[in-house]
Design a protein around this motif. Structure first.
Motif, PDB file in Angstrom:
ATOM      1  N   HIS A   5       0.871  -1.181   0.000  1.00  0.00           N
ATOM      2  CA  HIS A   5       0.000   0.000   0.000  1.00  0.00           C
ATOM      3  C   HIS A   5       0.906   1.228   0.000  1.00  0.00           C
ATOM      4  CE1 HIS A   5      -2.141   3.313   1.977  1.00  0.00           C
ATOM      5  NE2 HIS A   5      -3.289   2.718   1.720  1.00  0.00           N
ATOM      6  N   TYR A  80       0.414  -5.238   3.230  1.00  0.00           N
ATOM      7  CA  TYR A  80      -0.940  -5.633   3.605  1.00  0.00           C
ATOM      8  C   TYR A  80      -1.174  -7.106   3.292  1.00  0.00           C
ATOM      9  CZ  TYR A  80      -2.261  -5.281  -1.382  1.00  0.00           C
ATOM     10  OH  TYR A  80      -2.340  -5.456  -2.739  1.00  0.00           O
ATOM     11  N   PRO A  84      -6.687  -3.524   0.622  1.00  0.00           N
ATOM     12  CA  PRO A  84      -7.183  -2.285   1.234  1.00  0.00           C
ATOM     13  C   PRO A  84      -8.368  -1.643   0.522  1.00  0.00           C
ATOM     14  CG  PRO A  84      -4.782  -2.261   1.025  1.00  0.00           C
ATOM     15  CD  PRO A  84      -5.285  -3.398   0.204  1.00  0.00           C
ATOM     16  N   ASP A 233      -8.905   2.858   4.743  1.00  0.00           N
ATOM     17  CA  ASP A 233      -9.030   1.734   3.820  1.00  0.00           C
ATOM     18  C   ASP A 233      -9.536   0.521   4.593  1.00  0.00           C
ATOM     19  OD1 ASP A 233      -6.670   0.133   4.774  1.00  0.00           O
ATOM     20  OD2 ASP A 233      -5.518   1.826   4.005  1.00  0.00           O
ATOM     21  N   ARG A 235      -8.206  -1.924   5.939  1.00  0.00           N
ATOM     22  CA  ARG A 235      -7.451  -2.427   7.089  1.00  0.00           C
ATOM     23  C   ARG A 235      -7.944  -1.799   8.394  1.00  0.00           C
ATOM     24  NH1 ARG A 235      -1.613  -0.864   5.189  1.00  0.00           N
ATOM     25  NH2 ARG A 235      -2.828   1.005   4.679  1.00  0.00           N
ATOM     26  N   ASP A 244      -1.501  -4.404  10.534  1.00  0.00           N
ATOM     27  CA  ASP A 244      -2.959  -4.473  10.476  1.00  0.00           C
ATOM     28  C   ASP A 244      -3.438  -5.231  11.707  1.00  0.00           C
ATOM     29  OD1 ASP A 244      -5.629  -5.008   9.940  1.00  0.00           O
ATOM     30  OD2 ASP A 244      -5.278  -5.782   7.923  1.00  0.00           O
TER      31      ASP A 244
END
Length: 254
Positions: A5, A80, A84, A233, A235, A244
């Protein structure tokens, strides 16, 4: 599905917003996220497998139409596991972040903004000073999820409301000789606010790169920050290690 991200923004003059949007639409094929474009600059968040993200970063930096904005762009990268975003949106806007102050020419105030930057390694000492007001430049929902210890919640719902709060309190801060140290998630709200606050006669400092940069650069960030950082987003929140937490939005909405 894992990936990278990136969050990024830059205040820079954009002469042809429509053309920049069209080119970004081409370059972000296969990426997810949002990029806002205005005459004052660009502001975006994108996510994709890491190699695809790096392809975008390289292509945007050398593209004849985009290089003025993207060459040398500072990207905040986080990994991530949960995707997201669910779509891609490239959109022309009046402002890339809406403070709503008429006549604020951000590309012309870049040097003024830079003068207020406080690197993460200097932030801890600054916010512990008695003559400093630590001001959260986010909304009350974000403040409730996590904040720097001792920070003031302006009690705003939208970023535009921040202006009213500052105007109400600026006379008192000036009279008391208080300096203002402010922070936000990634830095853009503070950068947009700082030259306007300087024009009000305030001595302003802003955390360079925001909360997320502090988490990246300071291993024991949890000594200063309580809770988690809300992100815009899927997360939902990240802890002080930029991980996260696995929350769902419904867990923190109540």
């Amino acid at each position: 599905m894992s990936g990278t991200h990136i969050a990024f923004y830059r205040f820079v003059r954009v002469d042809d917003v429509a053309a920049v949007c069209a080119r970004l639409t081409e370059l972000t094929d296969g990426l997810l996220g949002t990029v806002l474009v205005a005459t004052e600059g660009v502001n975006g968040m994108l996510a994709a497998p890491s190699e695809r993200i790096e392809e975008f970063v390289s292509a945007a930096a050398c593209d004849p139409l985009l290089s003025t904005a993207f060459d040398g762009m500072v990207y905040k990268r986080t990994a991530y596991e949960r995707i997201p975003f669910s779509r891609t949106l490239i959109k022309a806007k009046r402002e890339i972040v809406p403070l709503g102050v008429d006549g604020l020419d951000m590309p012309a105030r870049v040097d003024d903004v830079a003068a207020t930057d406080v690197p993460p390694h200097e932030w801890r000492e600054l916010i512990r000073r008695d003559d400093v007001i630590v001001l959260d430049n986010r909304n009350s929902f974000e403040f409730g999820v996590g904040r720097f210890k001792g920070a003031v919640d302006p009690g705003v719902v939208n970023f535009r409301d921040f202006r009213d709060y500052v105007e109400q309190h600026a006379p008192q801060w000036r009279a008391e000789g208080k300096q203002v140290a402010m922070y936000c998630t990634g830095g853009i709200r503070c950068e947009k606010s700082s030259p306007w606050m300087q024009d009000l006669g305030l001595q302003v400092h802003q955390l360079q790169g925001g909360i997320l940069n502090y988490f990246k650069e300071i291993p024991d960030a949890d000594a200063d920050f309580e809770g988690e950082c809300f992100v815009f987003d899927n997360r939902v929140t990240l802890d002080t290690g930029l991980r996260d937490v696995g929350r769902e939005r419904s867990e923190i909405d109540g």
